[in-house]
Motif scaffolding. Structure first.
Motif, short mmCIF file in Angstrom:
data_model
loop_
_atom_site.label_atom_id
_atom_site.label_comp_id
_atom_site.label_asym_id
_atom_site.label_seq_id
_atom_site.Cartn_x
_atom_site.Cartn_y
_atom_site.Cartn_z
N HIS A 1 55.90 21.05 2.20
CA HIS A 1 56.20 20.09 3.26
C HIS A 1 56.52 20.80 4.57
O HIS A 1 56.04 20.40 5.64
CB HIS A 1 57.38 19.20 2.85
CG HIS A 1 57.87 18.31 3.95
ND1 HIS A 1 57.25 17.13 4.28
CD2 HIS A 1 58.92 18.45 4.81
CE1 HIS A 1 57.89 16.57 5.30
NE2 HIS A 1 58.91 17.34 5.63
N LEU B 1 55.47 23.54 5.50
CA LEU B 1 54.28 24.25 5.95
C LEU B 1 53.13 23.29 6.24
O LEU B 1 51.99 23.71 6.41
CB LEU B 1 53.83 25.26 4.89
CG LEU B 1 54.75 26.47 4.65
CD1 LEU B 1 54.31 27.22 3.40
CD2 LEU B 1 54.77 27.39 5.85
N LYS B 2 53.41 22.00 6.29
CA LYS B 2 52.36 20.98 6.35
C LYS B 2 51.48 21.08 7.59
O LYS B 2 50.34 20.60 7.59
CB LYS B 2 52.97 19.58 6.27
CG LYS B 2 53.86 19.16 7.43
CD LYS B 2 54.41 17.76 7.21
CE LYS B 2 55.24 17.27 8.39
NZ LYS B 2 56.44 18.13 8.63
N ASP B 3 51.97 21.69 8.66
CA ASP B 3 51.19 21.83 9.88
C ASP B 3 50.33 23.09 9.86
O ASP B 3 49.61 23.37 10.84
CB ASP B 3 52.10 21.85 11.11
CG ASP B 3 52.84 20.53 11.30
OD1 ASP B 3 52.27 19.48 10.95
OD2 ASP B 3 53.99 20.56 11.81
N ASP B 4 50.39 23.83 8.77
CA ASP B 4 49.60 25.05 8.63
C ASP B 4 48.50 24.84 7.59
O ASP B 4 48.42 23.79 6.94
CB ASP B 4 50.50 26.22 8.22
CG ASP B 4 51.56 26.52 9.25
OD1 ASP B 4 51.24 27.20 10.23
OD2 ASP B 4 52.71 26.07 9.08
N ASN B 5 47.69 25.85 7.43
CA ASN B 5 46.62 25.82 6.42
C ASN B 5 47.23 26.20 5.07
O ASN B 5 47.28 27.36 4.70
CB ASN B 5 45.52 26.81 6.84
CG ASN B 5 44.36 26.83 5.86
OD1 ASN B 5 44.12 25.87 5.13
ND2 ASN B 5 43.63 27.94 5.85
N ASN C 1 50.52 14.67 2.61
CA ASN C 1 49.49 15.15 3.54
C ASN C 1 49.16 16.62 3.34
O ASN C 1 48.76 17.31 4.27
CB ASN C 1 49.95 14.91 4.98
CG ASN C 1 50.12 13.44 5.30
OD1 ASN C 1 49.26 12.63 4.96
ND2 ASN C 1 51.23 13.08 5.94
N ILE C 2 49.33 17.08 2.10
CA ILE C 2 49.11 18.48 1.75
C ILE C 2 47.85 18.61 0.90
O ILE C 2 47.61 17.78 0.01
CB ILE C 2 50.31 19.04 0.97
CG1 ILE C 2 51.62 18.85 1.75
CG2 ILE C 2 50.10 20.51 0.61
CD1 ILE C 2 51.73 19.63 3.01
N LYS D 1 63.45 25.28 3.69
CA LYS D 1 63.46 25.46 5.15
C LYS D 1 63.86 26.89 5.51
O LYS D 1 63.25 27.51 6.40
CB LYS D 1 64.44 24.47 5.77
CG LYS D 1 64.53 24.53 7.31
CD LYS D 1 63.22 24.10 7.95
CE LYS D 1 63.37 23.79 9.44
NZ LYS D 1 63.87 24.93 10.23
N LYS E 1 58.02 32.67 8.75
CA LYS E 1 57.34 32.42 10.02
C LYS E 1 58.11 32.93 11.24
O LYS E 1 57.51 33.37 12.22
CB LYS E 1 57.07 30.92 10.17
CG LYS E 1 56.14 30.36 9.10
CD LYS E 1 55.90 28.88 9.28
CE LYS E 1 55.08 28.59 10.51
NZ LYS E 1 54.70 27.17 10.62
#
Length: 385
Positions: A20, A22-26, A137-138, A355, A362
């Motif tokens: 979750h 990391l959802k904005d990453d690949n 959304n993963i 988190k 990151k």
């Protein structure tokens, strides 16, 4: 070969939280079962409760994690968390004396009620639905068994089929992918049951077991309630894959010592302990769950980079003699991380720790000494003398 920036192996609550964040990453989330939360996280009652006791680092971690988790779950989907409070009840007179000693160390507001203490922050998360929401959304790959991993150049290779720059292991009690003796996770097996009852329960209880609120009305004057959990440790190893839902035959658990007789005994034990807290009327057992919670030997979780013990000892052989070496000099597997050992407080600890881990990866944030693997490595090295 498919290529990802991040691959998370294990779709329980820990892996779901990491994915979750990391959802904005690949990112790809992998699990050997056909859905999220099919092992220990599927058994969990999802109880969120304060830890009582005198001040210590583990209690501080639970307190910080609990505050974070409740807000996190509410913001994610307030329909998947029920916050009606929890009543913590002492087991006996000796325990009652301890409660009085702990009172001045409570980290949350409380009121005295029914011989115990009521904490408004007490909550319950719908474990499967929450993991489903976290990963909605993963990219996911289910029914996929990771048999081997290895590093090639700047990438981790999974089964010679998937390539990733960063590999994160959140596999709970199954640690076969980590070839390091100091990573020692013990499985604490336990059973939870869902029942129907005509007794309406307004908030969670915790004594020798936990009872949930009447979070679902089945029909007029009939409610669904969760009760958990028992605790067992077995020395055997599972011969077959085990899905942590109702399995009355238990044929793939007999080799570790979990039998139908123990399965029935656990159900009766939970009902007896629950009735010692609240009288439950017209009870019918709806479903039984059984699976292993992953715990470290000091109960603290394991978060961060994994140390390569062979290379570290080759570099610093005098570690075996007790010579001190700073942890930042240890040799680690590049871009191989884990989040494990969250035990029976997985739904409390996982959001906060996930988190912290993602920020560590990151943003290069630091991790507290008590949660990194270094402590286990140092203890292991001392035993090599």
């Amino acid at each position: 070969m498919k290529n990802y920036e991040y691959v998370v192996v294990g779709a329980g609550i820990a892996g779901s939280c990491v994915a979750h964040f990391l959802k904005d990453d690949n990112v790809l989330l992998i699990d050997r079962f056909n859905d999220v939360a099919q092992f220990a996280s599927g058994v969990a009652g999802g109880f969120l409760s304060p830890l009582l006791g005198k001040p210590n680092k583990f209690k501080d971690l639970v307190t910080t994690s609990l505050k974070f988790a409740v807000d996190f779950y509410k913001n994610l989907d307030e329909n998947l968390i029920v916050q009606k409070g929890v009543l913590r009840v002492p087991i006996d007179d000796e325990d009652k004396i301890k409660f009085e000693e702990y009172k001045k160390h409570f980290d949350f507001d409380s009121i005295e009620l029914e011989g115990g203490y009521f904490f408004k922050i007490g909550s319950q998360v719908f474990s499967y639905d929450m993991c489903k929401k976290l990963t909605s959304n993963i990219d996911k790959l289910f029914n996929y068994d990771v048999k081997h991993i290895y590093k090639k150049e700047d990438f981790w290779i999974i089964n010679d089929e998937i390539k990733t720059k960063n590999l994160i292991l959140t596999t709970g009690s199954d640690i076969k992918l980590i070839k390091e003796e100091y990573i020692n996770i013990r499985a604490v097996w336990g059973q939870r049951i869902d029942i129907s009852t005509t007794t309406c329960i307004d908030f969670n209880y915790h004594k020798e077991c936990s009872i949930s609120t009447s979070h679902e009305k089945l029909e007029d004057d009939l409610y669904k309630v969760s009760i958990g959990a028992t605790h067992h440790r077995f020395d055997g190893i599972l011969e077959k894959e085990y899905k942590a839902f109702e399995n009355p035959d238990l044929e793939n658990l007999s080799n570790i010592g979990y039998t139908n007789e123990l399965y029935k005994k656990d159900t009766l034990e939970l009902l007896a302990k629950a009735n010692d807290i609240r009288t439950l009327n017209d009870v019918k057992v709806l479903k039984k769950y059984f699976g292993p919670r992953a715990s470290s030997f000091d109960y603290f979780p394991l978060v961060g980079n994994i140390i390569d013990s062979k290379k570290t000892l080759n570099m610093f052989p005098y570690l075996k003699n007790g010579t001190h070496v700073k942890s930042d000099r240890f040799i680690r597997y590049e871009n191989l991380f884990l989040l494990n050992g969250v035990g029976g407080r997985g739904f409390v600890l996982s959001p906060y720790l996930a988190k912290k881990l993602v920020d560590f990866i990151k943003k290069k944030d630091t991790l507290d000494d008590e949660i990194v693997v270094d402590r286990l490595f140092k203890k292991w090295v001392r035993r090599l003398k």
